[in-house]
Motif scaffolding. Structure first.
Motif, PDB file in Angstrom:
ATOM      1  N   ASN A 116       0.794  -1.616   0.336  1.00  0.00           N
ATOM      2  CA  ASN A 116       0.305  -0.290   0.107  1.00  0.00           C
ATOM      3  C   ASN A 116       0.951   1.061  -0.527  1.00  0.00           C
ATOM      4  OD1 ASN A 116      -2.369  -1.452   0.098  1.00  0.00           O
ATOM      5  ND2 ASN A 116      -2.592  -1.444   2.128  1.00  0.00           N
ATOM      6  N   ARG A 117       2.285   0.952   0.733  1.00  0.00           N
ATOM      7  CA  ARG A 117       2.920   2.562   0.962  1.00  0.00           C
ATOM      8  C   ARG A 117       3.497   2.688  -0.481  1.00  0.00           C
ATOM      9  NH1 ARG A 117       7.882   2.857   5.066  1.00  0.00           N
ATOM     10  NH2 ARG A 117       7.860   5.665   3.986  1.00  0.00           N
ATOM     11  N   ILE A 118       4.098   1.559  -1.552  1.00  0.00           N
ATOM     12  CA  ILE A 118       4.405   1.750  -2.954  1.00  0.00           C
ATOM     13  C   ILE A 118       3.572   1.876  -3.863  1.00  0.00           C
ATOM     14  CG2 ILE A 118       5.179   0.443  -4.623  1.00  0.00           C
ATOM     15  CD1 ILE A 118       6.886  -1.814  -2.178  1.00  0.00           C
ATOM     16  N   LYS A 119       2.030   1.913  -3.266  1.00  0.00           N
ATOM     17  CA  LYS A 119       1.160   2.015  -4.418  1.00  0.00           C
ATOM     18  C   LYS A 119       0.671   3.547  -3.741  1.00  0.00           C
ATOM     19  CE  LYS A 119      -2.473  -0.565  -4.899  1.00  0.00           C
ATOM     20  NZ  LYS A 119      -3.417  -1.406  -5.011  1.00  0.00           N
ATOM     21  N   LYS A 120       0.577   4.198  -3.005  1.00  0.00           N
ATOM     22  CA  LYS A 120       0.610   5.330  -2.745  1.00  0.00           C
ATOM     23  C   LYS A 120       1.812   6.688  -3.749  1.00  0.00           C
ATOM     24  CE  LYS A 120      -2.282   4.806   1.335  1.00  0.00           C
ATOM     25  NZ  LYS A 120      -2.793   5.191   2.971  1.00  0.00           N
ATOM     26  N   ARG A 121       2.866   6.036  -3.200  1.00  0.00           N
ATOM     27  CA  ARG A 121       4.209   6.758  -3.903  1.00  0.00           C
ATOM     28  C   ARG A 121       4.060   6.933  -5.147  1.00  0.00           C
ATOM     29  NH1 ARG A 121       9.675   5.149  -1.000  1.00  0.00           N
ATOM     30  NH2 ARG A 121       8.629   5.333   1.092  1.00  0.00           N
ATOM     31  N   SER A 122       3.821   5.659  -5.787  1.00  0.00           N
ATOM     32  CA  SER A 122       3.708   5.797  -7.059  1.00  0.00           C
ATOM     33  C   SER A 122       2.500   6.943  -7.937  1.00  0.00           C
ATOM     34  CB  SER A 122       3.535   4.085  -7.832  1.00  0.00           C
ATOM     35  OG  SER A 122       1.992   3.559  -7.718  1.00  0.00           O
ATOM     36  N   GLU A 123       1.288   6.646  -7.279  1.00  0.00           N
ATOM     37  CA  GLU A 123      -0.229   7.912  -7.340  1.00  0.00           C
ATOM     38  C   GLU A 123       0.518   8.901  -7.054  1.00  0.00           C
ATOM     39  OE1 GLU A 123      -2.712   6.161  -4.801  1.00  0.00           O
ATOM     40  OE2 GLU A 123      -3.546   4.785  -6.120  1.00  0.00           O
ATOM     41  N   LYS A 124       1.664   9.745  -6.263  1.00  0.00           N
ATOM     42  CA  LYS A 124       1.925  11.487  -6.198  1.00  0.00           C
ATOM     43  C   LYS A 124       2.341  11.917  -7.759  1.00  0.00           C
ATOM     44  CE  LYS A 124       2.187  11.017  -1.544  1.00  0.00           C
ATOM     45  NZ  LYS A 124       3.095  11.711  -0.154  1.00  0.00           N
TER      46      LYS A 124
END
Length: 64
Positions: free
Chosen positions: A56-64
């Motif tokens: 989830n942390r990687i997914k949120k970081r890639s959405e920015k």
């Protein structure tokens, strides 16, 4: 003349089979297995939660 058919009761057969299996049960081995299962489950849960967290942390970081 009325004929009667033999009726088998699966509940009593299952109870008898279970009683025979539990009579020959090695309780110290069962306790050892239960301890290993609990420890293994805790380790698996830790890795699963950590994997979900980082995913989830990687997914949120890639959405920015």
């Amino acid at each position: 003349m009325k004929t009667n058919e033999a009726v088998t009761d699966s509940t009593s057969q299952n109870f008898l089979t279970g009683a025979i299996l539990f009579a020959n049960l090695d309780y110290s081995g069962l306790a050892d297995y239960a301890l290993k299962a609990v420890v293994g489950g805790a380790i698996w849960m830790t890795f699963k939660l950590a994997g979900d967290y980082f995913s989830n942390r990687i997914k949120k970081r890639s959405e920015k």
